[in-house]
Design a protein around this motif. Structure first.
Motif, mmCIF file in Angstrom:
data_model
loop_
_atom_site.group_PDB
_atom_site.id
_atom_site.type_symbol
_atom_site.label_atom_id
_atom_site.label_comp_id
_atom_site.label_asym_id
_atom_site.label_seq_id
_atom_site.Cartn_x
_atom_site.Cartn_y
_atom_site.Cartn_z
ATOM 1 N N LEU A 160 0.880 -1.168 0.000
ATOM 2 C CA LEU A 160 0.000 0.000 0.000
ATOM 3 C C LEU A 160 0.918 1.218 0.000
ATOM 4 C CD1 LEU A 160 -2.506 -1.272 2.724
ATOM 5 C CD2 LEU A 160 -2.473 -1.766 0.264
ATOM 6 N N ILE A 161 1.045 1.862 -1.145
ATOM 7 C CA ILE A 161 2.085 2.868 -1.358
ATOM 8 C C ILE A 161 1.483 4.261 -1.380
ATOM 9 C CG2 ILE A 161 3.997 3.588 -2.830
ATOM 10 C CD1 ILE A 161 3.936 0.782 -4.077
ATOM 11 N N ALA A 162 1.930 5.109 -0.454
ATOM 12 C CA ALA A 162 1.531 6.513 -0.420
ATOM 13 C C ALA A 162 2.698 7.365 -0.894
ATOM 14 C CB ALA A 162 1.115 6.917 0.987
ATOM 15 N N TYR A 163 2.490 8.132 -1.950
ATOM 16 C CA TYR A 163 3.493 9.072 -2.433
ATOM 17 C C TYR A 163 3.227 10.417 -1.766
ATOM 18 C CZ TYR A 163 4.905 5.703 -5.958
ATOM 19 O OH TYR A 163 5.387 4.578 -6.592
ATOM 20 N N LEU A 164 4.209 10.894 -1.005
ATOM 21 C CA LEU A 164 4.022 12.104 -0.222
ATOM 22 C C LEU A 164 4.153 13.349 -1.092
ATOM 23 C CD1 LEU A 164 6.104 11.231 2.976
ATOM 24 C CD2 LEU A 164 3.750 10.618 2.406
ATOM 25 N N ARG B 15 -0.440 10.826 -4.141
ATOM 26 C CA ARG B 15 -1.259 9.773 -4.747
ATOM 27 C C ARG B 15 -1.042 8.475 -3.982
ATOM 28 N NH1 ARG B 15 3.286 9.634 -8.134
ATOM 29 N NH2 ARG B 15 3.948 7.546 -8.816
ATOM 30 N N PHE B 16 -1.894 7.497 -4.265
ATOM 31 C CA PHE B 16 -1.837 6.200 -3.590
ATOM 32 C C PHE B 16 -1.938 5.104 -4.629
ATOM 33 C CE2 PHE B 16 -2.510 2.908 -0.538
ATOM 34 C CZ PHE B 16 -3.473 2.078 -1.085
ATOM 35 N N GLU B 17 -1.193 4.017 -4.422
ATOM 36 C CA GLU B 17 -1.270 2.847 -5.281
ATOM 37 C C GLU B 17 -1.207 1.585 -4.432
ATOM 38 O OE1 GLU B 17 1.151 4.702 -9.126
ATOM 39 O OE2 GLU B 17 2.160 3.388 -7.679
ATOM 40 N N MET B 18 -1.874 0.546 -4.874
ATOM 41 C CA MET B 18 -1.695 -0.780 -4.293
ATOM 42 C C MET B 18 -0.948 -1.621 -5.308
ATOM 43 S SD MET B 18 -4.376 -3.453 -2.552
ATOM 44 C CE MET B 18 -5.196 -4.034 -4.036
ATOM 45 N N ALA B 19 0.104 -2.295 -4.867
ATOM 46 C CA ALA B 19 0.933 -3.067 -5.789
ATOM 47 C C ALA B 19 1.279 -4.418 -5.182
ATOM 48 C CB ALA B 19 2.222 -2.301 -6.114
ATOM 49 N N ALA B 20 1.499 -5.400 -6.044
ATOM 50 C CA ALA B 20 2.064 -6.669 -5.589
ATOM 51 C C ALA B 20 3.512 -6.415 -5.204
ATOM 52 C CB ALA B 20 1.972 -7.713 -6.696
ATOM 53 N N SER C 62 2.497 -7.108 -19.144
ATOM 54 C CA SER C 62 2.427 -6.342 -17.899
ATOM 55 C C SER C 62 0.995 -5.911 -17.706
ATOM 56 C CB SER C 62 3.356 -5.126 -17.969
ATOM 57 O OG SER C 62 3.286 -4.383 -16.790
ATOM 58 N N ALA C 63 0.312 -6.529 -16.765
ATOM 59 C CA ALA C 63 -1.123 -6.323 -16.639
ATOM 60 C C ALA C 63 -1.452 -5.333 -15.547
ATOM 61 C CB ALA C 63 -1.818 -7.655 -16.337
ATOM 62 N N GLY C 64 -2.631 -4.753 -15.643
ATOM 63 C CA GLY C 64 -3.042 -3.742 -14.696
ATOM 64 C C GLY C 64 -3.263 -4.272 -13.299
ATOM 65 N N SER C 65 -3.387 -5.610 -13.143
ATOM 66 C CA SER C 65 -3.621 -6.155 -11.824
ATOM 67 C C SER C 65 -2.403 -6.059 -10.925
ATOM 68 C CB SER C 65 -4.054 -7.622 -11.927
ATOM 69 O OG SER C 65 -3.050 -8.385 -12.556
ATOM 70 N N GLU C 66 -1.219 -5.759 -11.491
ATOM 71 C CA GLU C 66 -0.028 -5.636 -10.678
ATOM 72 C C GLU C 66 -0.085 -4.408 -9.793
ATOM 73 O OE1 GLU C 66 3.289 -5.647 -13.260
ATOM 74 O OE2 GLU C 66 2.924 -7.651 -14.013
ATOM 75 N N LYS C 67 -0.801 -3.383 -10.246
ATOM 76 C CA LYS C 67 -0.814 -2.131 -9.513
ATOM 77 C C LYS C 67 -2.166 -1.486 -9.705
ATOM 78 C CE LYS C 67 2.812 0.138 -8.950
ATOM 79 N NZ LYS C 67 4.061 0.916 -9.037
ATOM 80 N N VAL C 68 -2.735 -0.951 -8.666
ATOM 81 C CA VAL C 68 -4.025 -0.288 -8.718
ATOM 82 C C VAL C 68 -3.869 1.142 -8.260
ATOM 83 C CG1 VAL C 68 -6.412 -0.282 -7.941
ATOM 84 C CG2 VAL C 68 -5.253 -2.452 -8.318
ATOM 85 N N PRO C 69 -3.789 2.135 -9.190
ATOM 86 C CA PRO C 69 -3.699 3.525 -8.765
ATOM 87 C C PRO C 69 -5.045 4.026 -8.295
ATOM 88 C CG PRO C 69 -3.773 3.401 -11.153
ATOM 89 C CD PRO C 69 -3.771 1.981 -10.648
ATOM 90 N N THR C 70 -5.022 4.945 -7.341
ATOM 91 C CA THR C 70 -6.269 5.549 -6.876
ATOM 92 C C THR C 70 -6.106 7.049 -6.792
ATOM 93 O OG1 THR C 70 -5.612 5.350 -4.560
ATOM 94 C CG2 THR C 70 -6.812 3.496 -5.502
#
Length: 322
Positions: A16-20, A34-39, A314-322
Motif C-alpha cells: 500500500l504505497i503513499a506518495y508524499l 497519490r496512492f497505489e496498491m501493488a504486488a 504487464s497487466a493492470g492487476s499488478e498495480k491499482v492507482p487511486t
C-alpha cells in the motif's frame, strides 16, 4: 543431471504505497500526492524482475486466503509466473507493506508479515517432494529465520547455488553467512552484521565478511555502485546517476538480475554491472521491479543479451492507482 532454473523463496506482500507531497508535515499530518496498491514483498519483487528476463522462474511462499492474496496471485499470473508454489493460508491475512515514498523517491515501510510469518521448513520439504531442485535459489530474511536456514541447507545439499539477500537485517543474520554461495547486502546492513562503524572502508568490510564465512560477499552502495569479493578479486562497478521516482524495489531487482546473469554463465563483473543497471532502471519508474519494457534498454546499456524469451504481458492487476 545439472539443475536448471531459478527459484525465489520467501515473502509476498500487498504494498500500500503513499506518495508524499512536497509540503511540510504539521501536527502529525502529512498530505499525500497519490496512492497505489501493488504486488510486492522482497521475494515477489525479485521474481517479477527475473520473469522479465527468464520466464521460467518459480516462486515459493505464502499468501492469505483473502482478496489481497487473490490480487497477488493474479499479478503473478499476468507476468507469466506459475502460482504452483504459492500456498494459500486460511489462518491469517496476506502480508502487507505500508510504504511511504517521499518526493526524492526514498521510502520507509511498515511491514505486517501476515502469512509470510507462517512460512516454514515444512513448506520447503513439501515443495521439493514435487519439484526438482533449481540451479539457483534466491533467499532473503523477510520470512522466519528457521525457514531461511532450512531452505539454504536443503537446496545446497541438492546442488543448488544459494544467493542470500541479508535483508531485513537482524541480530542472527551473521549465522547465515556460511550457508550461501553469494551474500548480498547494503553498506548499513554489513556494518550492522559485523558490528562496526558505518564509516568502515568497503574493502575492509568485504574482508571481514569473508572471514565471517561469506564465500562471495556483495555490497550494494546506492549511488556508489557495488563492490564484491569474487575469489581473491575485488570487483567494483559504478552506476550512472538517475532521477529517482521510487527506490522500493531497487535492491530486489539488483538481486534478481544478478542471478539471471550468473545463471547464464556471464563473468561476475558483467553480472554486477547488469544488476547495477537494473536497480537504476527500477528507481526511475513507479514499479518495484523490472518490466518487459526495461529489457531492451537494459541489454543495450550493458552490451549483453540474456533474456531467454519474451516475457509475459504487464497487466493492470499488478498495480491499482487511486
Amino acid at each position: 543431471m545439472r539443475p536448471t532454473g531459478i527459484c525465489v523463496v520467501g515473502s509476498l506482500n500487498a504494498d500500500l504505497i503513499a506518495y508524499l507531497g512536497a509540503d511540510e508535515s504539521a501536527a502529525s499530518y502529512v498530505a499525500g500526492k497519490r496512492f497505489e496498491m501493488a504486488a510486492g514483498g522482497k521475494s515477489l519483487n525479485a521474481a517479477m524482475s527475473i520473469a522479465s528476463l527468464d520466464p521460467t522462474v518459480t516462486l515459493l511462499g505464502r499468501v492469505g486466503a483473502d482478496d489481497l492474496g487473490n490480487f497477488i496471485t493474479a499479478a503473478l499470473q499476468a507476468r507469466g509466473i506459475s502460482i504452483d508454489g504459492i500456498i494459500p493460508d486460511d489462518s491469517i491475512h496476506t502480508g502487507v507493506g505500508h510504504v511511504r515514498v517521499n518526493p526524492e523517491g526514498e521510502y520507509d515501510t511498515v511491514v505486517v508479515p501476515g502469512a509470510n510469518g507462517n512460512f516454514s521448513p515444512a513448506d520447503i520439504d513439501a515443495y521439493l517432494e514435487d519439484h526438482a531442485p533449481p540451479a539457483f535459489v534466491v533467499l532473503n530474511l523477510e520470512v522466519p529465520l528457521p525457514a531461511v536456514r532450512h531452505a539454504a541447507t536443503r537446496f545446497r545439499e541438492l546442488g543448488s547455488q544459494v544467493v542470500l539477500n541479508l535483508s531485513p537485517v537482524h541480530a542472527e543474520a551473521r549465522t547465515l553467512l556460511r550457508l550461501a554461495d553469494v551474500v548480498v547486502m547494503n553498506l548499513s546492513e554489513a556494518c550492522h552484521v559485523l558490528d562496526v562503524p558505518q564509516n568502515t572502508d568497503v574493502p575492509l568490510l568485504l574482508d571481514a565478511l569473508r572471514e565471517a564465512g561469506a564465500k562471495t560477499p556483495v555490497l550494494t552502495l546506492g549511488g556508489g555502485g557495488v563492490a564484491a569479493l569474487n575469489g581473491n578479486d575485488l570487483v567494483q562497478a559504478k552506476v550512472a546517476p538517475t532521477r529517482v521516482v521510487n527506490s522500493v524495489g531497487a535492491g530486489d531487482s539488483f538481486l534478481g538480475t544478478m542471478v539471471v546473469a550468473m545463471a547464464n554463465d556471464h563473468p561476475f563483473p558483467v553480472c554486477l554491472g547488469v544488476a547495477n543497471e537494473a536497480g537504476r532502471l527500477v528507481c526511475s519508474h513507479s514499479e518495484s521491479f523490472l518490466t518487459p519494457a526495461d529489457v531492451q534498454p537494459l541489454e543495450e546499456v550493458v552490451g549483453v543479451r540474456f533474456a531467454k524469451a519474451p516475457a509475459g504481458s504487464s497487466a493492470g492487476s499488478e498495480k491499482v492507482p487511486t
